[in-house]
Write an enzyme that holds these catalytic residues in place. Structure first.
Site: not given
Ligand code: FAD
Length: 483
Positions: A100, A104, A191, A257, A296, A299, A447
């Site tokens: 990564c 982006c 990230t 991250e 995506y 990349c 990711e």
């Molecule tokens: C390697 C990596 C890089 C990233 N880089 C960035 C970045 O640069 N900037 C940034 O802003 N973000 C970044 N992210 C964050 C990414 O957008 C989030 O991981 C993603 O939106 C999911 O949120 P969470 O990880 O909190 O998972 P969760 O919200 O905990 O989700 C886990 C599960 O629960 C479900 N879920 C969550 N909430 C609900 C709900 N209300 N109702 C029903 N189901 C639900 C989801 O669908 C999923 O299946 C990155 C993530 C990763 C893994």
């Protein structure tokens, strides 16, 4: 200075007073830290390639704000051609870094904010568009790297921001002053923030009137007072401390991250892009997510190219490359990878002009692109592991290979075809391990699943944009049904 060299970029990051913590310690010189340095090298590649004449067309663009030649990562897209070139640029960088390259998120935040601030101003007579253009011009002219911070920690996922037990689970305004606002909260999984000069903060979900204090967007320097970053661990990260480039698999490049805490950070008025206009939070999220889901399709495809190549080399080194099932598995990997690219290109080619004048991808196709990305890299990894054989996870260390006593046994027994050295065979297997299970798997696998939103987030958008009503009408017409 519209374009920085890679070296100038590194030195500019060295000058920042970043508050970075890892393994319970403050990292005084992150630029030289062996665990963090590969991630900086990946971002550096976005500067190095922009200097090379053969990549000028894809890596640079003419600024819509100043008319100057700028890095495409700072560009406000002016056409579908720009959107397509963005995806090609990302594939190129994935190919060159196999990781990564982090720049982006800022580019995607840029383009989401450009149109959202314009439309918010139209509704509320605010100054956000002018604020944003001034900030964007500053970033372009100085060729800065910008982090895009959307994801809040979110606490209880079933509750709105204002209803959380801890009010800080979503970043929010805690004080309003004549010259700006003070914010508190955190952004998770950020990230490349440790390799960025500025951070753009955006809300993470659509919001209602009770969430006004949470409907805040702004940009501040990453070394602003009150910001600190806690590095996220990656599988096998401490291998980088062992002094063996071979065991790391990809020793030069990586991603990173961090959990970023905003502990009462002051934001001046001219850096604010949304402040309480809660109904525009949803537009900002939807547009940022759309651009990022397009990303995506570039990349991850570039990284996929490296993994497919590594699997093909491993097959050759094993003497299995002529087997029809191996050839077929490689064909399947290419098919999956090019399907992702096709989605990235399609949502770009079908892009349209926003009211503000910049171009946005086709949202349905961008969501289809990302939905495929939540699956296909996993299948590509599965096939790579199949072709590689078990040695990709059972190979001894480089130190054992170099050892006087056991080294010769490793040489002898871990050889594949006789014309290839055991070392080269182990090197390619370590690269596959790195991409499938090691540090790069953060960027290539998880990711792909959660970055730019978990799979369900795309399905909600596909349901919204899929236009089932029109499809039902088509079916009824063909079947001569009149109701
Ligand atoms: C390697 C990596 C890089 C990233 N880089 C960035 C970045 O640069 N900037 C940034 O802003 N973000 C970044 N992210 C964050 C990414 O957008 C989030 O991981 C993603 O939106 C999911 O949120 P969470 O990880 O909190 O998972 P969760 O919200 O905990 O989700 C886990 C599960 O629960 C479900 N879920 C969550 N909430 C609900 C709900 N209300 N109702 C029903 N189901 C639900 C989801 O669908 C999923 O299946 C990155 C993530 C990763 C893994």
């Amino acid at each position: 200075m519209a374009l920085m060299t890679g070296e100038q970029y590194i030195e500019s990051i060295r000058k920042l007073n970043l508050q970075i913590y890892m393994f319970g310690k403050k990292i005084e010189t992150p630029v030289d830290d062996p665990i963090l340095r590969p991630s900086l090298n990946s971002v550096r590649m976005t500067y190095d390639l922009a200097q090379m004449p053969e990549y000028q067309d894809v890596m640079t663009a003419t600024s819509a704000l100043t008319g100057n030649r700028i890095n495409r990562f700072c560009h406000i897209h002016q056409s579908t051609d720009d959107l397509i070139k963005k995806v090609k640029m990302q594939r190129l960088l994935g190919q060159q870094t196999a990781s990564c390259f982090q720049r982006c998120v800022g580019m995607d935040a840029f383009n989401a904010l450009y149109s959202t601030t314009y439309e918010t101003d139209q509704e509320y007579k605010t100054d956000y568009f002018e604020n944003f253009k001034r900030f964007a011009t500053y970033v372009e002219e100085n060729d800065l790297t910008v982090d895009g911070a959307m994801t809040d920690p979110k606490g209880d996922r079933g509750l709105a921001p204002h209803a959380q037990a801890d009010a800080d689970m979503y970043l929010h305004v805690v004080e309003r002053r004549p010259d700006g606002v003070v914010v508190r909260g955190a952004k998770a999984h950020q990230t490349g923030i440790i390799n960025s000069h500025e951070v753009i903060v955006m809300p993470t979900i659509a919001m209602g009137p009770d969430d006004k204090d949470y409907a805040i967007s702004f940009a501040v320097p990453t070394d602003s007072e009150g910001i600190f970053m806690i590095i996220g661990r990656q599988s096998c990260d401490t291998r980088k401390l062992e002094g063996s480039d071979m065991d790391v698999g990809n020793s030069e490049f990586g991603g990173v991250e961090a959990l970023v805490v905003f502990d009462n950070v002051f934001v001046p008025n001219d850096r604010i892009f949304l402040n309480g206009e809660a109904e525009f939070a949803g537009m900002m999220v939807e547009r940022f997510a759309g651009y990022h889901r397009q990303s995506y399709g570039g990349c991850k495809v570039g990284v996929g190219d490296v993994l497919i190549g590594a699997a093909a080399v491993a097959a050759e080194y094993n003497g299995a490359d002529k087997a029809s099932h191996v050839k077929d598995k490689l064909i399947e990997m290419v098919h999956l990878n090019e399907t992702l690219f096709a989605c990235g290109i399609a949502c770009s080619a079908e892009g349209t002009k926003t009211k503000s004048g910049n171009y946005i991808i086709d949202l349905l196709l961008a969501n289809v692109c990302k939905q495929n990305v939540t699956r296909f890299p996993y299948e590509i990894v599965r096939l790579a592991e199949d072709i590689a054989g078990g040695l990709m996870v059972t190979a001894p260390s480089e130190k054992d290979l170099r050892d006087e006593k056991v080294g010769p046994y490793i040489e002898k027994y871990l050889k594949g075809v006789s014309r290839v050295s055991t070392e080269n065979r182990l090197r390619i297997l370590r690269l596959i391990e790195n991409l499938s299970l090691g540090t790069a798997a953060v960027g290539y696998r998880t990711e792909s699943m959660h970055g730019a939103g978990s799979p369900q987030a795309q399905r909600i958008m596909i349901a919204r944009q899929g236009n089932l009503g029109a499809k039902k009408k088509l079916a009824k017409k063909i079947a001569h049904i009149s109701e």
